[in-house]
Design a protein around this motif. Structure first.
Motif, PDB file in Angstrom:
ATOM      1  N   SER A 389      47.211  31.705  43.819  1.00 24.18           N
ATOM      2  CA  SER A 389      47.982  31.474  44.977  1.00 24.18           C
ATOM      3  C   SER A 389      47.603  32.254  46.229  1.00 24.18           C
ATOM      4  CB  SER A 389      49.661  31.811  44.665  1.00 24.18           C
ATOM      5  OG  SER A 389      49.689  33.179  44.197  1.00 24.18           O
ATOM      6  N   GLU A 390      48.210  31.988  47.169  1.00 22.51           N
ATOM      7  CA  GLU A 390      47.912  32.573  48.604  1.00 22.51           C
ATOM      8  C   GLU A 390      48.555  33.985  48.474  1.00 22.51           C
ATOM      9  OE1 GLU A 390      48.886  31.971  53.387  1.00 22.51           O
ATOM     10  OE2 GLU A 390      49.498  30.551  51.936  1.00 22.51           O
ATOM     11  N   LYS A 391      49.911  33.995  48.063  1.00 23.29           N
ATOM     12  CA  LYS A 391      50.678  35.121  47.803  1.00 23.29           C
ATOM     13  C   LYS A 391      49.943  36.187  47.052  1.00 23.29           C
ATOM     14  CE  LYS A 391      55.170  37.296  46.522  1.00 23.29           C
ATOM     15  NZ  LYS A 391      56.421  36.721  46.188  1.00 23.29           N
ATOM     16  N   ALA A 392      49.312  35.780  45.866  1.00 22.57           N
ATOM     17  CA  ALA A 392      48.745  36.771  44.884  1.00 22.57           C
ATOM     18  C   ALA A 392      47.444  37.331  45.787  1.00 22.57           C
ATOM     19  CB  ALA A 392      48.200  35.981  43.829  1.00 22.57           C
ATOM     20  N   LEU A 393      46.717  36.346  46.447  1.00 22.85           N
ATOM     21  CA  LEU A 393      45.264  36.735  47.249  1.00 22.85           C
ATOM     22  C   LEU A 393      45.754  37.958  48.189  1.00 22.85           C
ATOM     23  CD1 LEU A 393      42.123  36.483  47.083  1.00 22.85           C
ATOM     24  CD2 LEU A 393      42.447  34.737  48.942  1.00 22.85           C
ATOM     25  N   GLN A 394      46.832  37.791  48.865  1.00 19.39           N
ATOM     26  CA  GLN A 394      47.251  38.782  49.997  1.00 19.39           C
ATOM     27  C   GLN A 394      47.678  40.045  49.209  1.00 19.39           C
ATOM     28  OE1 GLN A 394      50.596  36.536  51.798  1.00 19.39           O
ATOM     29  NE2 GLN A 394      49.261  35.692  53.299  1.00 19.39           N
ATOM     30  N   GLN A 395      48.099  39.967  48.021  1.00 19.31           N
ATOM     31  CA  GLN A 395      48.495  41.080  47.252  1.00 19.31           C
ATOM     32  C   GLN A 395      47.404  41.923  46.902  1.00 19.31           C
ATOM     33  OE1 GLN A 395      51.297  40.165  44.362  1.00 19.31           O
ATOM     34  NE2 GLN A 395      53.330  40.215  45.771  1.00 19.31           N
ATOM     35  N   ASN A 396      46.257  41.388  46.581  1.00 19.63           N
ATOM     36  CA  ASN A 396      45.168  41.759  45.454  1.00 19.63           C
ATOM     37  C   ASN A 396      43.697  41.606  46.070  1.00 19.63           C
ATOM     38  OD1 ASN A 396      46.879  42.472  43.239  1.00 19.63           O
ATOM     39  ND2 ASN A 396      46.982  40.115  42.922  1.00 19.63           N
ATOM     40  N   GLY A 397      43.726  40.659  47.384  1.00 17.20           N
ATOM     41  CA  GLY A 397      42.301  40.624  48.063  1.00 17.20           C
ATOM     42  C   GLY A 397      41.654  41.866  48.240  1.00 17.20           C
ATOM     43  N   GLU A 398      42.295  42.836  48.868  1.00 16.45           N
ATOM     44  CA  GLU A 398      41.602  43.970  49.259  1.00 16.45           C
ATOM     45  C   GLU A 398      40.913  44.800  48.014  1.00 16.45           C
ATOM     46  OE1 GLU A 398      43.926  46.498  51.783  1.00 16.45           O
ATOM     47  OE2 GLU A 398      44.048  45.248  53.440  1.00 16.45           O
ATOM     48  N   LYS A 399      41.733  44.744  46.907  1.00 20.89           N
ATOM     49  CA  LYS A 399      41.395  45.407  45.754  1.00 20.89           C
ATOM     50  C   LYS A 399      40.223  44.510  45.189  1.00 20.89           C
ATOM     51  CE  LYS A 399      46.418  46.133  44.587  1.00 20.89           C
ATOM     52  NZ  LYS A 399      47.349  45.663  43.626  1.00 20.89           N
ATOM     53  N   ILE A 400      40.217  43.594  45.271  1.00 22.55           N
ATOM     54  CA  ILE A 400      39.222  42.449  44.560  1.00 22.55           C
ATOM     55  C   ILE A 400      37.905  42.968  45.295  1.00 22.55           C
ATOM     56  CG2 ILE A 400      38.341  40.297  44.355  1.00 22.55           C
ATOM     57  CD1 ILE A 400      41.156  39.480  43.846  1.00 22.55           C
ATOM     58  N   ALA A 401      37.943  42.933  46.895  1.00 27.60           N
ATOM     59  CA  ALA A 401      36.833  43.217  47.678  1.00 27.60           C
ATOM     60  C   ALA A 401      36.056  44.473  47.445  1.00 27.60           C
ATOM     61  CB  ALA A 401      37.234  42.952  49.293  1.00 27.60           C
ATOM     62  N   ALA A 402      37.136  45.514  47.193  1.00 29.81           N
ATOM     63  CA  ALA A 402      36.667  46.961  46.991  1.00 29.81           C
ATOM     64  C   ALA A 402      35.875  46.945  45.637  1.00 29.81           C
ATOM     65  CB  ALA A 402      37.831  47.740  46.877  1.00 29.81           C
ATOM     66  N   PHE A 403      36.550  46.221  44.723  1.00 29.26           N
ATOM     67  CA  PHE A 403      35.603  46.257  43.583  1.00 29.26           C
ATOM     68  C   PHE A 403      34.132  45.642  43.412  1.00 29.26           C
ATOM     69  CE2 PHE A 403      37.343  45.990  38.670  1.00 29.26           C
ATOM     70  CZ  PHE A 403      36.031  46.537  38.331  1.00 29.26           C
ATOM     71  N   ALA A 404      34.364  44.589  44.520  1.00 30.42           N
ATOM     72  CA  ALA A 404      32.962  43.765  44.511  1.00 30.42           C
ATOM     73  C   ALA A 404      31.973  44.799  45.335  1.00 30.42           C
ATOM     74  CB  ALA A 404      33.069  42.593  45.207  1.00 30.42           C
ATOM     75  N   ARG A 405      32.483  45.376  46.279  1.00 36.67           N
ATOM     76  CA  ARG A 405      31.566  46.562  47.172  1.00 36.67           C
ATOM     77  C   ARG A 405      30.882  47.611  46.394  1.00 36.67           C
ATOM     78  NH1 ARG A 405      35.075  44.770  51.585  1.00 36.67           N
ATOM     79  NH2 ARG A 405      33.856  43.383  52.847  1.00 36.67           N
ATOM     80  N   LEU A 406      32.096  48.095  45.434  1.00 33.79           N
ATOM     81  CA  LEU A 406      31.462  49.087  44.505  1.00 33.79           C
ATOM     82  C   LEU A 406      30.252  48.695  43.582  1.00 33.79           C
ATOM     83  CD1 LEU A 406      31.946  51.787  42.989  1.00 33.79           C
ATOM     84  CD2 LEU A 406      33.280  50.593  41.578  1.00 33.79           C
ATOM     85  N   GLU A 407      30.133  47.367  43.185  1.00 35.79           N
ATOM     86  CA  GLU A 407      29.094  46.896  42.452  1.00 35.79           C
ATOM     87  C   GLU A 407      27.986  46.506  43.475  1.00 35.79           C
ATOM     88  OE1 GLU A 407      30.498  43.855  40.023  1.00 35.79           O
ATOM     89  OE2 GLU A 407      31.321  45.580  38.480  1.00 35.79           O
ATOM     90  N   GLY A 408      28.044  46.532  44.691  1.00 31.58           N
ATOM     91  CA  GLY A 408      26.839  46.196  45.382  1.00 31.58           C
ATOM     92  C   GLY A 408      26.794  44.778  45.963  1.00 31.58           C
ATOM     93  N   LEU A 409      27.907  44.050  45.604  1.00 35.16           N
ATOM     94  CA  LEU A 409      27.886  42.608  45.957  1.00 35.16           C
ATOM     95  C   LEU A 409      28.725  42.049  47.209  1.00 35.16           C
ATOM     96  CD1 LEU A 409      28.234  41.438  42.175  1.00 35.16           C
ATOM     97  CD2 LEU A 409      26.172  41.750  43.500  1.00 35.16           C
ATOM     98  N   GLU A 410      28.190  42.411  48.335  1.00 33.06           N
ATOM     99  CA  GLU A 410      28.935  42.394  49.690  1.00 33.06           C
ATOM    100  C   GLU A 410      29.207  41.014  49.801  1.00 33.06           C
ATOM    101  OE1 GLU A 410      30.723  43.234  53.302  1.00 33.06           O
ATOM    102  OE2 GLU A 410      30.090  44.512  51.716  1.00 33.06           O
ATOM    103  N   ALA A 411      28.559  39.998  49.468  1.00 33.83           N
ATOM    104  CA  ALA A 411      28.901  38.441  49.522  1.00 33.83           C
ATOM    105  C   ALA A 411      30.186  38.276  48.922  1.00 33.83           C
ATOM    106  CB  ALA A 411      27.515  37.531  49.453  1.00 33.83           C
ATOM    107  N   HIS A 412      30.248  38.645  47.791  1.00 33.83           N
ATOM    108  CA  HIS A 412      31.446  38.523  46.783  1.00 33.83           C
ATOM    109  C   HIS A 412      32.603  39.082  47.695  1.00 33.83           C
ATOM    110  CE1 HIS A 412      29.036  37.853  43.517  1.00 33.83           C
ATOM    111  NE2 HIS A 412      29.972  37.570  42.794  1.00 33.83           N
ATOM    112  N   ALA A 413      32.761  40.111  48.180  1.00 33.35           N
ATOM    113  CA  ALA A 413      33.802  41.038  49.033  1.00 33.35           C
ATOM    114  C   ALA A 413      34.157  39.941  50.160  1.00 33.35           C
ATOM    115  CB  ALA A 413      33.329  42.334  49.469  1.00 33.35           C
ATOM    116  N   ARG A 414      33.081  39.501  50.838  1.00 33.93           N
ATOM    117  CA  ARG A 414      33.274  38.699  52.206  1.00 33.93           C
ATOM    118  C   ARG A 414      33.889  37.447  51.715  1.00 33.93           C
ATOM    119  NH1 ARG A 414      27.768  39.537  55.744  1.00 33.93           N
ATOM    120  NH2 ARG A 414      27.917  41.814  55.937  1.00 33.93           N
ATOM    121  N   ALA A 415      33.767  37.000  50.585  1.00 36.01           N
ATOM    122  CA  ALA A 415      34.396  35.609  50.250  1.00 36.01           C
ATOM    123  C   ALA A 415      35.688  35.952  50.164  1.00 36.01           C
ATOM    124  CB  ALA A 415      33.770  35.138  48.942  1.00 36.01           C
TER     125      ALA A 415
END
Length: 422
Positions: A389-415
């Protein structure tokens, strides 16, 4: 077969046949030939190795009708009753799709989908196996597989055993092909003019079939690489020597490479079973096969205690385990590794082979330490379902993007970021 005491360095002689380099090379050649030449290769191999010059691969209605005429009526009735038992058992294994939601409106779940097409290999050669038809086809049908193609090697006259044909027809199998060996596996995996490819191949066969299944894995799924049949009998002083010997020989007659082992806490029983095995061998119709099996891969181990005996059984991780002790149910929780467990003197292994309901396609060569018998699960695939849901992404999106950047996957984070910015 000899009697041995169990030691800390117990060495188990297993009938593992990984195939020779020559056999592996031959299988690769067969697979390539079938891929290139299709039916032509199947006809040539069937004539070369089975001695049958066929005009068509698919079994006809006339052949099925003739099989019904050949098979005794009482056997047809037995097939039907066995099929009911097997179907009833496997229906209890059916899994359903499931979904959950949370307070954000996110939906997560798992979608269960049956495979579209399955190939069933039914072995020929030393014996006919209508039981293999029942055990491989029924769980696929229960799972919801819509197309089942069966293959089996013909005899020199170009016929399949009456029992195999009747069993398949009773189950409604519409595609039955007279071809065996590595070439049949290749046909199921890659397709020919007569045989359309499938998504999974199940069923036991000889070393060439096993090697072919190993080679086509990835193009299709397979159930397992089946080895020779095995039985371990765990018994105490209450077991009957003649019954134990009969159970050991029931597997030995399958194949020269079959393995039959008694693990017991009673030296008296061990000695009596050894005598009984020799006595019963003398009257077996397949005594040459059984004798070779018993001499090469038969063993009797005497344990100091039931605990030591169970530990040995778990080390063996047998395909079939019979528990013939005074209180078999109390032993069951101690068993960690076995394909099928038969409890008590009336649960002789053939009960499971043919009639009780559980599947007789089981892990061999110690693979019961990590694998299971054939089941409905083998014929379905599972898809993860995510509705975030939109609410779930707002709550967790920054965590998900941080996880992606930790793995060096910038395009994942930007999505994720591109949605958060909106």
């Amino acid at each position: 077969m000899k009697i041995s005491r169990i030691t800390d360095t117990l060495s188990i002689k297993r009938s593992i046949d990984q195939g020779t380099e020559e056999q592996r090379s031959a299988v690769l050649s067969i697979i390539e030939n079938v891929k290139r030449n299709g039916d032509k290769a199947l006809y040539e191999y069937t004539e070369k190795w089975d001695g049958a010059a066929l005009s068509q691969l698919k079994v006809t209605e006339e052949e099925i009708s003739a099989a019904y005429e050949e098979l005794p009526a009482e056997m047809i009735t037995i097939f039907k009753e066995a099929a009911i038992n097997i179907r009833s058992y496997h229906e209890k294994q059916v899994r359903n799709s499931w979904f959950t939601t949370d307070e954000t409106g996110t939906l997560l779940g798992q979608k269960i989908t049956p495979l579209d097409a399955v190939g069933v290999y039914v072995p020929g050669g030393k014996a006919a196996y209508p039981s293999s038809v029942l055990m491989n086809v029924i769980p696929a049908q229960v799972a919801g597989v819509t197309r089942i193609a069966m293959v089996s090697p013909p005899d020199e006259t170009g016929k399949l055993p009456a029992g195999v044909l009747v069993a398949a027809d009773l189950l409604g199998v519409k595609e039955i092909y007279k071809v065996g060996g590595a070439q049949a596996v290749a046909a199921l995996a890659y397709g020919t003019e007569s045989i359309q490819p499938v998504h999974k191949i199940v069923g036991p066969g000889n070393v060439f079939v096993a090697l072919a299944k190993r080679e086509v894995y990835g193009q299709v799924d397979i159930d397992s690489i089946a080895g020779p049949s095995e039985i371990v009998v765990l018994a105490d002083e209450t077991a009957q020597a003649d019954e134990v010997a009969a159970d050991l020989l029931s597997q030995a007659e399958h194949d020269e490479l079959a393995s039959s082992v008694l693990v017991t806490t009673s030296m008296k029983l061990a000695e009596e079973v050894l005598i009984e095995v020799k006595k019963q061998l003398a009257t077996l119709p397949r005594q040459e096969i059984a004798r070779a099996s018993i001499e090469q891969f038969g063993a009797i181990y005497v344990a100091k205690s039931l605990e030591e005996a169970v530990e040995t059984v778990n080390t063996l991780a047998p395909e079939h385990l019979e528990v013939l002790t005074n209180e078999p149910m109390s032993v069951l929780p101690m068993i960690k590794h076995a394909g099928a467990i038969f409890l008590g003197r009336y649960s002789t292994e053939p009960v499971g082979d043919y009639f009780a309901g559980p599947n007789h396609v089981l892990p061999t060569n110690g693979t019961a330490t990590f694998s299971s018998g054939l089941s409905v699960d083998e014929f379905v695939k599972k898809s993860n379902v995510i509705f975030y849901s939109e609410k779930a992404l707002q709550q967790n999106g920054e965590k998900i993007a941080a996880f992606a950047r930790l793995e060096g996957l910038e395009a994942h984070a930007r999505a994720v970021d591109i949605r958060l910015k909106k």
